[in-house]
Scaffold this motif. Structure first.
Motif, PDB file in Angstrom:
ATOM      1  N   LEU A  16       1.228  -1.255  -0.441  1.00  0.00           N
ATOM      2  CA  LEU A  16       0.112   0.083   0.317  1.00  0.00           C
ATOM      3  C   LEU A  16       1.050   1.062   0.542  1.00  0.00           C
ATOM      4  O   LEU A  16       0.446   2.328  -0.708  1.00  0.00           O
ATOM      5  N   VAL A  17       1.401   1.700   0.449  1.00  0.00           N
ATOM      6  CA  VAL A  17       2.673   2.515   0.965  1.00  0.00           C
ATOM      7  C   VAL A  17       3.736   2.236  -0.295  1.00  0.00           C
ATOM      8  O   VAL A  17       3.727   3.819  -1.134  1.00  0.00           O
ATOM      9  N   ALA A  18       3.890   1.166  -0.904  1.00  0.00           N
ATOM     10  CA  ALA A  18       5.168   1.377  -2.323  1.00  0.00           C
ATOM     11  C   ALA A  18       3.420   2.032  -3.184  1.00  0.00           C
ATOM     12  O   ALA A  18       3.771   2.809  -4.543  1.00  0.00           O
ATOM     13  N   LEU A  19       2.280   2.338  -3.554  1.00  0.00           N
ATOM     14  CA  LEU A  19       1.270   2.320  -4.192  1.00  0.00           C
ATOM     15  C   LEU A  19       1.379   3.886  -4.158  1.00  0.00           C
ATOM     16  O   LEU A  19       0.650   4.532  -5.045  1.00  0.00           O
ATOM     17  N   MET A  20       1.567   4.036  -2.964  1.00  0.00           N
ATOM     18  CA  MET A  20       1.144   6.118  -2.693  1.00  0.00           C
ATOM     19  C   MET A  20       2.576   6.695  -4.385  1.00  0.00           C
ATOM     20  O   MET A  20       1.931   7.436  -3.936  1.00  0.00           O
ATOM     21  N   THR A  21       3.834   6.504  -3.967  1.00  0.00           N
ATOM     22  CA  THR A  21       4.273   7.037  -4.679  1.00  0.00           C
ATOM     23  C   THR A  21       4.464   7.353  -6.542  1.00  0.00           C
ATOM     24  O   THR A  21       3.578   8.555  -6.726  1.00  0.00           O
ATOM     25  N   PRO A  22       3.316   6.025  -6.982  1.00  0.00           N
ATOM     26  CA  PRO A  22       2.624   6.009  -8.759  1.00  0.00           C
ATOM     27  C   PRO A  22       1.704   7.107  -7.896  1.00  0.00           C
ATOM     28  O   PRO A  22       1.299   7.706  -9.254  1.00  0.00           O
ATOM     29  N   GLY A  23       0.685   6.922  -6.916  1.00  0.00           N
ATOM     30  CA  GLY A  23      -0.248   7.832  -6.579  1.00  0.00           C
ATOM     31  C   GLY A  23      -0.145   9.557  -6.929  1.00  0.00           C
ATOM     32  O   GLY A  23      -0.645  10.199  -7.511  1.00  0.00           O
ATOM     33  N   LEU A  24       1.057   9.495  -6.314  1.00  0.00           N
ATOM     34  CA  LEU A  24       1.513  11.101  -6.191  1.00  0.00           C
ATOM     35  C   LEU A  24       1.723  11.446  -7.492  1.00  0.00           C
ATOM     36  O   LEU A  24       2.230  12.388  -7.751  1.00  0.00           O
ATOM     37  N   ALA A  25       2.793  10.637  -8.046  1.00  0.00           N
ATOM     38  CA  ALA A  25       2.620  10.705  -9.642  1.00  0.00           C
ATOM     39  C   ALA A  25       1.622  11.797 -10.536  1.00  0.00           C
ATOM     40  O   ALA A  25       1.587  12.651 -11.088  1.00  0.00           O
ATOM     41  N   PHE A  26       0.361  10.451 -10.511  1.00  0.00           N
ATOM     42  CA  PHE A  26      -0.400  11.545 -11.008  1.00  0.00           C
ATOM     43  C   PHE A  26      -1.723  12.844 -10.371  1.00  0.00           C
ATOM     44  O   PHE A  26      -1.421  13.442 -11.250  1.00  0.00           O
ATOM     45  N   PHE A  27      -1.591  12.924  -9.056  1.00  0.00           N
ATOM     46  CA  PHE A  27      -1.435  13.761  -8.538  1.00  0.00           C
ATOM     47  C   PHE A  27      -0.809  15.425  -8.343  1.00  0.00           C
ATOM     48  O   PHE A  27      -1.332  16.117  -9.353  1.00  0.00           O
ATOM     49  N   TYR A  28       0.821  14.758  -9.042  1.00  0.00           N
ATOM     50  CA  TYR A  28       1.063  15.959  -9.126  1.00  0.00           C
ATOM     51  C   TYR A  28       1.267  16.253 -10.987  1.00  0.00           C
ATOM     52  O   TYR A  28       1.406  17.504 -11.279  1.00  0.00           O
ATOM     53  N   GLY A  29       0.637  15.040 -11.861  1.00  0.00           N
ATOM     54  CA  GLY A  29       0.686  15.445 -12.733  1.00  0.00           C
ATOM     55  C   GLY A  29      -0.396  16.189 -12.929  1.00  0.00           C
ATOM     56  O   GLY A  29      -0.511  16.799 -13.635  1.00  0.00           O
ATOM     57  N   GLY A  30      -1.252  16.152 -12.340  1.00  0.00           N
ATOM     58  CA  GLY A  30      -2.687  17.009 -12.496  1.00  0.00           C
ATOM     59  C   GLY A  30      -2.229  17.891 -12.239  1.00  0.00           C
ATOM     60  O   GLY A  30      -2.971  19.331 -13.091  1.00  0.00           O
ATOM     61  N   LEU A  31      -1.846  18.109 -11.391  1.00  0.00           N
ATOM     62  CA  LEU A  31      -1.631  19.976 -10.803  1.00  0.00           C
ATOM     63  C   LEU A  31      -0.702  20.545 -12.065  1.00  0.00           C
ATOM     64  O   LEU A  31      -0.737  21.927 -11.794  1.00  0.00           O
TER      65      LEU A  31
END
Length: 424
Positions: A16-31
């Motif tokens: 779950l914690v490892a998933l956070m990094t690609p999740g952040l890529a989408f969050f930052y990418g959208g911003l």
């Protein structure tokens, strides 16, 4: 014999914690801006490669190696994780007293923590930092700043912040959020502002990406906070419940403030409030009651809103995607509130929160721990930043022409939207 339930729990939490990094890529990418989407996401994804290697090579040893005799540093005895397999086999033959799962799981779990911490830093420098420079910076920073800080906070008996000072950090208020946000601020100062900063409006180019990224972060955060109990027990369940409560309160609080100040609640704002609530509860997740988690979320989100919407413009630093405003500010607020709301019976030290005991000792320890973290990270960040700057011929920043064209094409030779013909 190991507890198979806790073993499975910790393995899932690591995922779950490892998933956070690609999740952040989408969050930052959208911003980010359309012309910098690939570069913004690539900086985050590159962290997986850099930190994944450096953690095995030396990061784990620097953070959790040694015999605990050095308060600021682990040791060199676990370089390359060379003893990981033999240690696992030895443990299986003779399980250490009190161990509920194989210790080798911790290497992967803490690696995932290091990844998301380093990934947060990249949001502050989006749109203007050389890709090679950020990669080199992260490779050095994770070993010489993050790993020693993790040891100082979570290194157990003899650790400087966690033991000597007595500050509490359940899942990474100091280690993850304050350190990453402040380091992002340091790089902002070294880089200077983006072209047009203060004269033009920067808006999220893909709001659905932001929502998707926030969802993945939210999901991964359950492993982040609950897994920091290192056992499938009631405290882990409390940490998970508090994570949900604080993030919900943070979202509501942000929407209310945004409605009052801007006139309309936005999806980007709601997602940012969710993350602010998550940041605020991180240091307190296993120490407070659910009602206090709601209070933490309600308090943290407006503080982050003020830092992002007003303080940044007033002071003039260009934190592109608000790594400092959300993570450092939220981490500081959460750390201080831990000293107020901590249930004495849940504390790792002899001290409980101010409202329960009337004793400010824990609150003072929290503040001192935060100040030590800030000092260590700021000094370390500036030193490493200048080293990397020298390595890149005196400049961390891309050329004016490349910044104007966008870093997707100039740094990576690809576009997120190759068929798009409109204005950026």
């Amino acid at each position: 014999m190991y507890d198979t339930g806790s073993t499975a729990f910790m393995i899932v939490c690591t995922m779950l914690v490892a998933l956070m990094t690609p999740g952040l890529a989408f969050f930052y990418g959208g911003l980010s801006r359309r012309k910098n989407v690939v570069n913004t996401m690539m900086m985050v994804m590159a962290v997986i490669g850099v930190v994944g290697v450096m953690w095995v090579v030396c990061g784990w040893s620097f953070a959790y190696g040694g015999d605990g005799s050095i308060p600021f540093f682990g040791g060199f005895d676990q370089l390359g994780c060379l003893a990981a397999t033999s240690g696992m086999l030895a443990e299986a033959a003779n399980v250490p007293e009190g161990a509920t799962y194989p210790a080798i799981v911790d290497i992967g779990f803490q690696m995932a923590f290091a990844m998301i911490t380093c990934a947060i830093i990249t949001g502050a420098v989006a749109g203007r930092m050389k890709f090679g420079a950020i990669v080199l910076f992260i490779g050095i920073w994770v070993c010489l700043v993050y790993a020693p800080l993790a040891h100082m906070v979570w290194g157990g008996e003899g650790s400087f912040i966690g033991d000597t000072i007595g500050a509490l950090d359940f899942a990474g208020g100091d280690v993850v959020h304050i350190s990453s946000g402040v380091t992002g601020l340091v790089l902002c100062i070294l880089l200077g502002r983006r072209r047009g900063f203060g004269m033009m409006s920067y808006r999220a180019h893909n709001v659905p990406f932001v929502a998707l990224g926030a969802t993945l972060l939210w999901f991964g955060w359950f492993g982040f906070n609950a897994g920091s109990e290192f056992a499938a027990d009631g405290i882990a369940a409390l940490a998970l419940l508090n994570t949900i409560a604080a993030s919900a309160a943070g979202m509501i609080s942000w929407m209310i403030v945004e409605r009052m100040r801007v006139g309309k609640p936005t999806l980007v704002g709601a997602c940012t409030g969710l993350v602010a609530g998550l940041v605020g509860i991180t240091p307190a997740a296993g120490f407070v009651e659910p009602w206090a988690a709601i209070a933490i979320g309600l308090i943290t989100a407006p503080c982050c809103f003020f830092a992002i919407s007003y303080a940044k413009r007033k002071i003039g630093y260009d934190d592109a995607l608000d790594a400092f405003g959300c993570h450092s500010v939220g981490g500081v607020v959460g750390g201080i509130l831990t000293g107020i709301f901590c249930v004495p019976e849940l504390s790792w030290t002899d001290f409980g929160g101010l409202i329960y005991t009337g004793d400010p000792a824990l609150l003072v320890s929290q503040v001192i721990g935060i100040l030590v973290t800030l000092a260590f990270v700021i000094v370390g960040g500036f030193i490493i930043g200048h080293i990397v700057k020298a390595a890149f011929h005196g400049s961390l920043r891309v050329s004016v022409e490349d910044e104007a064209r966008g870093l997707d094409v100039t740094s990576h030779g690809e576009s997120a939207y190759p068929a798009y013909l409109g204005m950026d």
